[in-house]
Design an enzyme around this catalytic site. Structure first.
Site, short mmCIF file in Angstrom:
data_model
loop_
_atom_site.label_atom_id
_atom_site.label_comp_id
_atom_site.label_asym_id
_atom_site.label_seq_id
_atom_site.Cartn_x
_atom_site.Cartn_y
_atom_site.Cartn_z
CE1 TYR A 124 -2.71 -3.35 0.95
CE2 TYR A 124 -4.36 -1.62 0.77
CZ TYR A 124 -4.02 -2.96 0.79
OH TYR A 124 -5.01 -3.92 0.65
CE LYS A 171 3.62 -18.22 -1.14
NZ LYS A 171 2.82 -19.45 -1.08
CG ASP A 204 -0.09 -20.23 0.43
OD1 ASP A 204 0.59 -19.78 1.37
OD2 ASP A 204 0.42 -20.89 -0.49
CG ASP A 228 -7.67 -4.98 2.28
OD1 ASP A 228 -8.79 -5.05 2.80
OD2 ASP A 228 -7.40 -4.26 1.29
CG ASP A 232 -13.25 -8.17 2.70
OD1 ASP A 232 -12.93 -7.38 3.60
OD2 ASP A 232 -13.85 -7.81 1.67
#
Ligand code: NAD
Length: 337
Positions: A124, A171, A204, A228, A232
Site C-alpha cells: 500500500y 510468504k 495461503d 485486508d 474479508d
C-alpha cells in the site's frame, strides 16, 4: 464531561449506517460533542478533494473519529481515501474482532478471533512505475520500525485481552526479505511475551485453515495486503461484511469504522446492515474509557440479534437499517439490553 468525536458520514451507505451508530452511542447516555466533516463524494463536490485538510485537522484535534465508508473513485486520479487517511494520521494498527454473534447462522461453531493488520506500508506504499512500455511494477515497502510496532501492538493486545496465541502470517518462500523482516520482528517480540503462544503460518495455508477450522486461531498478525484480504475472508465466517467492526489505531488518533465499503449497490435504500458500524461505535466507547456504556450497547445489539425479529436482508430478514437502529435504541432506553 462531553467527549469530542469527529463524525465522517462518508458516502454510499455511509450516512445511513453512521446515523444508526450515532443514535446507539447517544442512547447509552454518554455525551458526545460530534464534529461533523464531509469525506468522500460530498467532499469532492464541495472541495474537489475526497479527503480535505479539514478532515485531518479535525481528527488531529479530537483524537477520535467514527467513520462511514467512502467510495474510491476509479480512474479519476484520486488515491484511496482510506489509505491516505491512515498514512496521514499514522494509524498503524488495524484491529478487527471477528466474533460469531447470537442468532446469526453461519457454517461454523463459535468463532472468536482478532485480526491485527499493519496499516501503513507493504504493497500500500502507492509507489507504482512503468519500467518500460508493457512492464509495470509496484513496490512493497517494509520497515523495521513498522514491523516492530505492529508486532508489539499485537502481543500487547493478546496479553491485555487474555488471548492465548498470536499467529503471524507470511510468504517468506517468495519474499524472504520483506516478509522475512516482518517475521524476524514478530519473533523478537514473541520472545519478550513468553506468556503468549506464538506460531508462524504461510498465508495461503492460513486461508485454508481458517476456512476449515477458524476456532484454532486467536490473534492473527498480518502485513497490510494479507490483512485486508483475510479480514474479508474472516467476515464471511461470522455472517458477512455487515457484522464486522474495526478500529484504526495510532499514537495520537484512532478512527473507528466497519470493514465493509460504501456498498453502492444498496445505497440509499435503507437496507444496509448497520451492525458493523454500531459495533465500531462500541469499540470507540471502550477507547474513550466508557466501558459500562460500551457493554450496554453491546448487550442491546446482541439481544436484538438473538431475538431475530429485526434483521436486515443480508441476515435473512426484511427489516430496514432504521428498524435495526430503533430496536437497539429501544433496548437501551428500556434497559432491556
Ligand atoms: P463493499 O464492502 O462496499 O460491498 C461488497 C458487498 O457487500 C456488496 O454486495 C454490498 O452490498 C455488501 N455489503 C457491504 N456492506 C454491507 C452492509 N453493511 N450491509 C449489507 N450488505 C453490505 O465492497 P466494494 O463493493 O468492493 O467497495 C465499494 C466501494 O467502497 C469501493 O469504492 C471501495 O474502494 C470502497 N471501500 C471503502 C472502505 C472504507 O471506506 N473503509 C472499505 C472497503 C471498500
Amino acid at each position: 464531561m462531553a467527549h469530542r468525536v469527529t463524525l465522517l458520514a462518508g458516502d454510499g451507505i455511509g450516512p445511513e449506517v453512521t446515523s444508526a451508530a450515532r443514535a446507539v452511542v447517544e442512547a447509552t447516555g454518554v455525551t458526545i460533542d460530534w464534529v461533523e466533516r464531509d469525506a468522500g463524494r460530498p467532499a469532492i463536490e464541495r472541495d474537489g478533494d475526497p479527503l480535505p485538510a479539514s478532515v485531518l485537522e479535525s481528527i488531529r484535534d479530537t483524537g477520535v473519529a467514527l467513520k462511514g465508508p467512502v467510495t474510491t473513485p476509479i480512474g479519476t486520479g484520486f488515491a484511496s481515501i482510506n489509505v491516505r487517511l491512515r498514512k496521514a494520521l499514522d494509524l498503524y494498527a488495524s484491529v478487527r474482532p471477528i466474533r460469531s454473534l447470537p442468532g446469526v447462522k453461519t457454517r461454523y461453531g463459535v468463532v472468536d478471533l482478532v485480526i491485527v493488520r499493519e496499516n501503513t506500508e507493504g504493497l500500500y506504499s502507492g509507489i507504482e512505475n512503468e519500467v518500460v512500455p508493457g512492464v509495470v511494477e509496484t513496490l512493497k515497502i517494509v520497515t523495521e520500525r513498522a514491523c516492530t510496532r505492529i508486532a508489539e501492538f499485537a502481543f500487547a493486545l493478546a496479553r491485555r485481552d487474555s488471548r492465548r496465541k498470536v499467529s503471524a502470517a507470511h510468504k517468506t518462500s517468495v519474499m524472504p526479505m520483506t516478509d522475512g523482516l516482518f517475521l524476524d520482528r514478530c519473533r523478537r517480540t514473541a520472545a519478550r511475551y513468553s506468556d503468549v503462544e506464538y506460531e508462524e503460518v504461510v498465508i495461503d495455508n492460513l486461508c485454508m485453515r481458517l476456512a476449515l477450522d477458524p476456532a484454532r486461531f486467536d490473534v492473527i498478525l498480518l502485513e497490510n495486503l494479507y490483512g485486508d484480504i483475510v479480514s474479508d475472508l474472516a467476515s464471511g465466517l461470522v455472517g458477512g461484511l455487515g457484522m464486522v467492526p474495526g478500529a484504526n489505531i495510532g499514537r495520537d488518533a484512532a478512527v473507528f469504522e466497519a470493514v465493509h465499503g460504501s456498498a453502492p449497490d444498496i445505497a440509499g435504500k435503507n437496507v444496509a446492515n448497520p451492525i458493523a458500524l454500531i459495533l465500531s461505535g462500541v469499540l470507540m466507547l471502550r477507547h474513550l474509557g466508557e466501558y459500562a456504556a460500551a457493554e450496554r450497547a453491546m448487550a442491546a445489539t446482541l439481544a436484538v440479534l438473538a431475538d431475530g425479529r429485526v434483521r436486515t436482508r443480508d441476515l435473512g430478514g426484511s427489516a430496514g437499517t432504521t428498524d435495526v437502529r430503533d430496536a437497539i435504541v429501544a433496548r437501551l432506553q428500556t434497559g432491556a439490553g
